[in-house]
Structures are given as structure tokens and as C-alpha cells.
Design an enzyme around this catalytic site. Structure first.
Site, PDB file in Angstrom:
ATOM      1  N   ASP A  67       0.806  -1.222   0.000  1.00 44.02           N
ATOM      2  CA  ASP A  67       0.000   0.000   0.000  1.00 44.02           C
ATOM      3  C   ASP A  67       0.841   1.274   0.000  1.00 44.02           C
ATOM      4  O   ASP A  67       2.056   1.234   0.206  1.00 44.02           O
ATOM      5  CB  ASP A  67      -0.970  -0.010   1.199  1.00 44.02           C
ATOM      6  CG  ASP A  67      -0.321  -0.523   2.477  1.00 44.02           C
ATOM      7  OD1 ASP A  67       0.911  -0.541   2.551  1.00 44.02           O
ATOM      8  OD2 ASP A  67      -1.060  -0.898   3.407  1.00 44.02           O
ATOM      9  N   ASN A 136      -7.680  -2.873  14.188  1.00 39.29           N
ATOM     10  CA  ASN A 136      -9.069  -3.134  13.776  1.00 39.29           C
ATOM     11  C   ASN A 136      -9.178  -4.335  12.836  1.00 39.29           C
ATOM     12  O   ASN A 136     -10.223  -4.569  12.240  1.00 39.29           O
ATOM     13  CB  ASN A 136      -9.684  -1.885  13.121  1.00 39.29           C
ATOM     14  CG  ASN A 136      -8.984  -1.489  11.821  1.00 39.29           C
ATOM     15  OD1 ASN A 136      -8.043  -2.165  11.382  1.00 39.29           O
ATOM     16  ND2 ASN A 136      -9.424  -0.413  11.199  1.00 39.29           N
ATOM     17  N   HIS A 138      -7.401  -4.813  10.047  1.00 34.64           N
ATOM     18  CA  HIS A 138      -7.112  -4.579   8.621  1.00 34.64           C
ATOM     19  C   HIS A 138      -5.825  -5.260   8.178  1.00 34.64           C
ATOM     20  O   HIS A 138      -4.924  -5.493   8.985  1.00 34.64           O
ATOM     21  CB  HIS A 138      -7.126  -3.082   8.273  1.00 34.64           C
ATOM     22  CG  HIS A 138      -5.938  -2.285   8.713  1.00 34.64           C
ATOM     23  ND1 HIS A 138      -6.026  -0.959   9.059  1.00 34.64           N
ATOM     24  CD2 HIS A 138      -4.620  -2.598   8.859  1.00 34.64           C
ATOM     25  CE1 HIS A 138      -4.828  -0.495   9.378  1.00 34.64           C
ATOM     26  NE2 HIS A 138      -3.966  -1.468   9.273  1.00 34.64           N
ATOM     27  N   GLU A 143      -9.738  -1.907   5.131  1.00 30.79           N
ATOM     28  CA  GLU A 143     -10.384  -1.627   6.407  1.00 30.79           C
ATOM     29  C   GLU A 143     -11.630  -2.522   6.577  1.00 30.79           C
ATOM     30  O   GLU A 143     -12.123  -3.092   5.597  1.00 30.79           O
ATOM     31  CB  GLU A 143     -10.805  -0.149   6.448  1.00 30.79           C
ATOM     32  CG  GLU A 143      -9.642   0.840   6.314  1.00 30.79           C
ATOM     33  CD  GLU A 143      -8.811   0.989   7.599  1.00 30.79           C
ATOM     34  OE1 GLU A 143      -8.661   0.000   8.343  1.00 30.79           O
ATOM     35  OE2 GLU A 143      -8.311   2.106   7.831  1.00 30.79           O
TER      36      GLU A 143
END
Ligand code: F6R
Length: 247
Positions: A67, A136, A138, A143
Site C-alpha cells: 500500500d 481493527n 485490517h 479496512e
């Protein structure tokens, strides 16, 4: 699913490096998928050490990063291209032309995403993908709520990721709100995956990823569908797991 529990981040880096090196040395044009962030740093330190002390050869290795932030130039000190040069590429004998990080600037990021997928396909896919995990759940910047079949795309970062990553920036307002990321489907296409994690802030996400339902609400849970995944995690992250682990 293999889960290796280790005592500290240094051992995590070594065990992950062992897994990667074994496949790397058996393939002439090894394709390595890479992550940024704090967690893979001990792994990159160990790969650099093996290159310097043991002549581990990266001259024919091809890399693809997961990313990149939207809006940061590769020269920006918080861009993931900058991170990779600083923490790995500048210290090993890799051909920089064979290192790829998604492009986060330009008028047509959708076209850049398609091109990224094509480049991965053109080299025959990723042999070993390194992943971290967000608190979280990810992976990459996929996400919660991202389609499990997603390909490389532009994504909106959640409040919790912006807050987690603000530690790297002068202020939270400086954190980009969008990123380009390989999709979950792209990650699942890799031949093998190693996910590294340490720290108590990841315990909940690790438990959900390994033992919870396969759901887009915990993107890492999609790895349960992949036959070639190894988790290398520290004790604090493994608290409360009931599945079998190796030590
Ligand atoms: C970054 C990436 C992210 C990180 C995750 C954990 O390339 O893919 O999914 O792995 O946000 O970041 P750290 O390791 O900084 O806790």
C-alpha cells in the site's frame, strides 16, 4: 493455519526471515510482497543482517508493497516508498527497478491500480506475502467492511487507522485520509503468506482473525481461506487463543 508464538519482536523477525529465506533460495525470480509499519522492522533488520553477514542474495528478487498513502510523493518521509528505501532496499543488493510500491499521486489512480494488478500478474504472482495487522483487523489498508474479493483499489482510511498512524506524523491532521492498497483478493492470490504481530493492542484482532468468523468486518479473517498462511506472533498477542500453536 500455522501459528508460531515467540518471546519477543526480534525472534518474530528471525522466524519470519527463516520462512522467507527458505523459499527465496529455492526460486530464481522470487517475488516478495512487503508491508510497512513498525511490526515488520525486526524482520527487515534481520534480512539486512543476513545479506551483510551471510551474503543472502537479493539481486534477482522482485518486490511489491501492499500500500501507499494517497497524496504523498515517494520522497515524502512518511511515504511508504521512502520507508522501504530507508528500512530495507538501501541496505541490500536489490535492483530498485524491481521494487514496486503503489503510486499514490496522479490524476488517474484507478488506472494505476489496474496497472499494479497487471504487473503482479506479469511476474507470475507473489511467492511470499508479508503482512502486519491493524488493531481493527485490517490487512494492507483493507479496512473493516472491504469486500473479501477486492483487488488493488483506492480506499478511505478509518478514524481508528488514522489515529493509530498519527504517531508517525507531527499531528493527526497531517495523516492522509486515503490510500491505495492491494485488495484482500490480491493478498489471497499470494502463494504463501506470513503475518507478523506483536503488542497487546493487536491481541483482539489476532483472536478475531484466527478464531472468529470469516467476515469483511475483520479483513484478516479472510486468511482462514488460504492454505499457506503462517502467523508469527509474540506471547502478548497470543493471549486467550484456544487453537493449537507452535513455540
Ligand atoms: C502497512 C500495512 C498495514 C500495517 C498495519 C500494522 O503497509 O499493510 O496493514 O501492517 O497497520 O501497522 P504497525 O505494524 O505499524 O502496527
Amino acid at each position: 493455519m500455522r501459528v508460531i508464538v515467540v518471546k519477543d519482536p526480534q525472534t518474530m523477525g528471525k522466524r519470519a526471515a527463516d520462512l522467507i529465506q527458505e523459499v527465496m533460495e529455492s526460486k530464481p525470480h522470487f517475488v516478495l510482497g512487503l508491508a510497512t509499519g513498525s511490526t515488520p522492522m525486526p524482520l527487515y533488520k534481520e534480512l539486512i543482517r543476513r545479506h551483510k553477514d551471510e551474503k543472502l542474495d537479493f539481486s534477482t528478487v522482485i518486490t511489491f508493497n501492499l500500500d501507499e498513502y494517497v497524496g504523498l510523493k515517494p520522497t515524502h518521509d512518511q511515504s511508504y516508498r521512502y520507508f522501504m528505501n530507508k528500512h530495507l532496499f538501501d541496505h541490500i543488493n536489490i535492483n530498485k527497478k524491481c521494487t514496486h510500491v503503489p503510486c499514490g499521486i496522479g490524476d488517474d489512480l484507478e488506472a494505476e491500480c489496474l496497472m499494479y494488478e497487471e504487473m503482479i500478474e506479469d511476474v507470475g504472482g507473489v511467492d511470499y506475502q508479508v503482512l502486519g495487522i491493524g488493531s481493527n483487523g485490517h490487512i494492507g489498508f483493507n479496512e473493516p467492511g472491504t469486500s473479501l474479493a477486492s483487488r488493488t483499489h483506492v480506499t478511505q482510511l478509518t478514524e481508528s487507522t488514522i489515529k493509530d498512524n498519527s504517531r508517525m506524523f507531527a499531528k493527526v491532521q497531517d495523516v492522509p485520509t486515503q490510500a491505495v492498497t492491494m485488495g484482500i483478493g490480491t493478498v489471497l492470490d499470494a502463494e504463501r503468506v506470513v503475518l507478523v504481530a506483536n503488542g497487546a493492542n493487536k491481541t483482539k484482532a489476532i483472536k478475531a482473525a484466527l478464531e472468529g468468523p470469516i467476515t469483511a468486518m475483520c479483513p484478516a479473517s479472510a486468511l482462514q481461506l488460504h492454505p499457506g498462511v503462517t502467523y508469527v506472533i509474540t506471547e502478548d498477542c497470543a493471549k486467550g487463543l484456544t487453537i493449537a500453536v507452535e513455540r
